[in-house]
Design a protein around this motif. Structure first.
Motif, PDB file in Angstrom:
ATOM      1  N   LEU A  54      21.866 -12.683 -12.003  1.00 35.43           N
ATOM      2  CA  LEU A  54      22.067 -13.996 -11.386  1.00 35.43           C
ATOM      3  C   LEU A  54      20.813 -14.857 -11.453  1.00 35.43           C
ATOM      4  N   VAL A  55      19.676 -14.286 -11.100  1.00 31.75           N
ATOM      5  CA  VAL A  55      18.463 -15.070 -10.914  1.00 31.75           C
ATOM      6  C   VAL A  55      17.812 -15.475 -12.236  1.00 31.75           C
ATOM      7  N   HIS A  56      18.156 -14.825 -13.322  1.00 31.18           N
ATOM      8  CA  HIS A  56      17.612 -15.221 -14.628  1.00 31.18           C
ATOM      9  C   HIS A  56      17.969 -16.666 -14.983  1.00 31.18           C
ATOM     10  N   ARG A  57      18.996 -17.189 -14.356  1.00 24.34           N
ATOM     11  CA  ARG A  57      19.401 -18.574 -14.603  1.00 24.34           C
ATOM     12  C   ARG A  57      18.331 -19.566 -14.149  1.00 24.34           C
ATOM     13  N   ILE A  58      17.639 -19.250 -13.058  1.00 22.20           N
ATOM     14  CA  ILE A  58      16.655 -20.189 -12.510  1.00 22.20           C
ATOM     15  C   ILE A  58      15.221 -19.706 -12.686  1.00 22.20           C
ATOM     16  N   TYR A  59      15.031 -18.418 -12.957  1.00 19.23           N
ATOM     17  CA  TYR A  59      13.710 -17.845 -13.199  1.00 19.23           C
ATOM     18  C   TYR A  59      13.750 -17.055 -14.509  1.00 19.23           C
ATOM     19  N   PRO A  60      13.763 -17.740 -15.650  1.00 15.84           N
ATOM     20  CA  PRO A  60      13.911 -17.003 -16.908  1.00 15.84           C
ATOM     21  C   PRO A  60      12.730 -16.088 -17.241  1.00 15.84           C
ATOM     22  N   GLN A  61      11.502 -16.439 -16.806  1.00 16.71           N
ATOM     23  CA  GLN A  61      10.344 -15.615 -17.143  1.00 16.71           C
ATOM     24  C   GLN A  61      10.059 -14.551 -16.088  1.00 16.71           C
ATOM     25  N   GLN A  62       9.983 -14.948 -14.839  1.00 21.36           N
ATOM     26  CA  GLN A  62       9.536 -14.050 -13.766  1.00 21.36           C
ATOM     27  C   GLN A  62      10.597 -13.954 -12.680  1.00 21.36           C
ATOM     28  N   VAL A  63      11.316 -12.852 -12.640  1.00 21.66           N
ATOM     29  CA  VAL A  63      12.318 -12.626 -11.602  1.00 21.66           C
ATOM     30  C   VAL A  63      11.607 -12.135 -10.345  1.00 21.66           C
ATOM     31  N   PRO A  64      11.870 -12.741  -9.177  1.00 23.80           N
ATOM     32  CA  PRO A  64      11.266 -12.229  -7.943  1.00 23.80           C
ATOM     33  C   PRO A  64      11.591 -10.744  -7.755  1.00 23.80           C
ATOM     34  N   GLU A  65      10.616 -10.006  -7.309  1.00 24.79           N
ATOM     35  CA  GLU A  65      10.755  -8.556  -7.163  1.00 24.79           C
ATOM     36  C   GLU A  65      11.527  -8.193  -5.899  1.00 24.79           C
ATOM     37  N   LEU A  66      12.439  -7.237  -6.021  1.00 28.01           N
ATOM     38  CA  LEU A  66      13.147  -6.678  -4.870  1.00 28.01           C
ATOM     39  C   LEU A  66      12.542  -5.313  -4.571  1.00 28.01           C
ATOM     40  N   VAL A  67      12.119  -5.123  -3.331  1.00 23.54           N
ATOM     41  CA  VAL A  67      11.532  -3.839  -2.944  1.00 23.54           C
ATOM     42  C   VAL A  67      12.179  -3.352  -1.661  1.00 23.54           C
ATOM     43  N   GLU A  68      12.148  -2.048  -1.486  1.00 24.88           N
ATOM     44  CA  GLU A  68      12.688  -1.443  -0.269  1.00 24.88           C
ATOM     45  C   GLU A  68      11.624  -1.479   0.828  1.00 24.88           C
ATOM     46  N   ALA A  69      12.046  -1.762   2.033  1.00 22.53           N
ATOM     47  CA  ALA A  69      11.132  -1.834   3.169  1.00 22.53           C
ATOM     48  C   ALA A  69      10.521  -0.466   3.448  1.00 22.53           C
ATOM     49  N   HIS A  70       9.254  -0.469   3.837  1.00 23.95           N
ATOM     50  CA  HIS A  70       8.566   0.783   4.141  1.00 23.95           C
ATOM     51  C   HIS A  70       9.044   1.392   5.452  1.00 23.95           C
ATOM     52  N   PHE A  71       9.461   0.538   6.391  1.00 23.96           N
ATOM     53  CA  PHE A  71       9.873   1.046   7.692  1.00 23.96           C
ATOM     54  C   PHE A  71      11.345   1.434   7.727  1.00 23.96           C
ATOM     55  N   GLY A  72      12.078   1.174   6.652  1.00 20.69           N
ATOM     56  CA  GLY A  72      13.480   1.562   6.575  1.00 20.69           C
ATOM     57  C   GLY A  72      14.318   0.981   7.696  1.00 20.69           C
ATOM     58  N   ALA A  73      15.068   1.831   8.379  1.00 19.76           N
ATOM     59  CA  ALA A  73      15.981   1.380   9.432  1.00 19.76           C
ATOM     60  C   ALA A  73      15.234   0.906  10.671  1.00 19.76           C
ATOM     61  N   GLU A  74      13.942   1.189  10.761  1.00 23.67           N
ATOM     62  CA  GLU A  74      13.154   0.777  11.928  1.00 23.67           C
ATOM     63  C   GLU A  74      12.525  -0.608  11.758  1.00 23.67           C
ATOM     64  N   MET A  75      12.786  -1.270  10.657  1.00 23.46           N
ATOM     65  CA  MET A  75      12.155  -2.547  10.354  1.00 23.46           C
ATOM     66  C   MET A  75      12.381  -3.588  11.450  1.00 23.46           C
ATOM     67  N   GLY A  76      13.583  -3.686  11.955  1.00 28.79           N
ATOM     68  CA  GLY A  76      13.889  -4.647  13.007  1.00 28.79           C
ATOM     69  C   GLY A  76      13.099  -4.388  14.276  1.00 28.79           C
ATOM     70  N   LEU A  77      12.931  -3.119  14.612  1.00 25.67           N
ATOM     71  CA  LEU A  77      12.154  -2.771  15.800  1.00 25.67           C
ATOM     72  C   LEU A  77      10.689  -3.150  15.640  1.00 25.67           C
ATOM     73  N   TRP A  78      10.122  -2.898  14.472  1.00 24.76           N
ATOM     74  CA  TRP A  78       8.732  -3.277  14.229  1.00 24.76           C
ATOM     75  C   TRP A  78       8.562  -4.797  14.269  1.00 24.76           C
ATOM     76  N   GLY A  79       9.531  -5.515  13.741  1.00 33.70           N
ATOM     77  CA  GLY A  79       9.483  -6.977  13.804  1.00 33.70           C
ATOM     78  C   GLY A  79       9.544  -7.485  15.239  1.00 33.70           C
ATOM     79  N   ALA A  80      10.389  -6.862  16.046  1.00 27.81           N
ATOM     80  CA  ALA A  80      10.489  -7.254  17.459  1.00 27.81           C
ATOM     81  C   ALA A  80       9.190  -6.973  18.201  1.00 27.81           C
ATOM     82  N   LEU A  81       8.572  -5.832  17.922  1.00 26.90           N
ATOM     83  CA  LEU A  81       7.299  -5.507  18.559  1.00 26.90           C
ATOM     84  C   LEU A  81       6.207  -6.499  18.152  1.00 26.90           C
ATOM     85  N   ALA A  82       6.183  -6.889  16.891  1.00 29.47           N
ATOM     86  CA  ALA A  82       5.195  -7.875  16.431  1.00 29.47           C
ATOM     87  C   ALA A  82       5.434  -9.211  17.108  1.00 29.47           C
ATOM     88  N   TYR A  83       6.690  -9.598  17.261  1.00 29.57           N
ATOM     89  CA  TYR A  83       7.031 -10.854  17.931  1.00 29.57           C
ATOM     90  C   TYR A  83       6.540 -10.843  19.382  1.00 29.57           C
TER      91      TYR A  83
END
Length: 88
Positions: free
Chosen positions: A53-82
């Motif tokens: 899909l994204v090659h249509r608007i970013y023919p050279q450099q596709v934004p990277e998709l990565v998995e979160a390091h905190f996994g299922a706990e990501m929301g909790l860490w975000g709430a604590l930071a907030y």
């Protein structure tokens, strides 16, 4: 059926469309995905759909998709930071 691989393959495609929409609005260099649902959706399938899909608007450099390091706990860490930043 939620236990069927075809069900999650379809959800991976839906997620790719959502990430594509985010990309068109924000132009990120990288997108982090995580949470408990990502245990059921293979990131490689999402990446394949997303890159098609994204090659249509970013023919050279596709934004990277990565998995979160905190996994299922990501929301909790975000709430604590907030809480820490805003003293809530």
């Amino acid at each position: 059926d939620i236990h069927d691989d075809a069900f999650w393959a379809t959800r991976a495609e839906f997620l790719a469309y959502g990430l594509y929409n985010i990309t068109t609005m924000w132009s990120p260099d990288i997108i982090t995905v995580g949470g408990s649902v990502m245990k059921s959706i293979p990131l490689e399938i999402v990446k394949k759909h997303y890159e098609n899909l994204v090659h249509r608007i970013y023919p050279q450099q596709v934004p990277e998709l990565v998995e979160a390091h905190f996994g299922a706990e990501m929301g909790l860490w975000g709430a604590l930071a907030y809480i820490k930043v805003y003293n809530v």
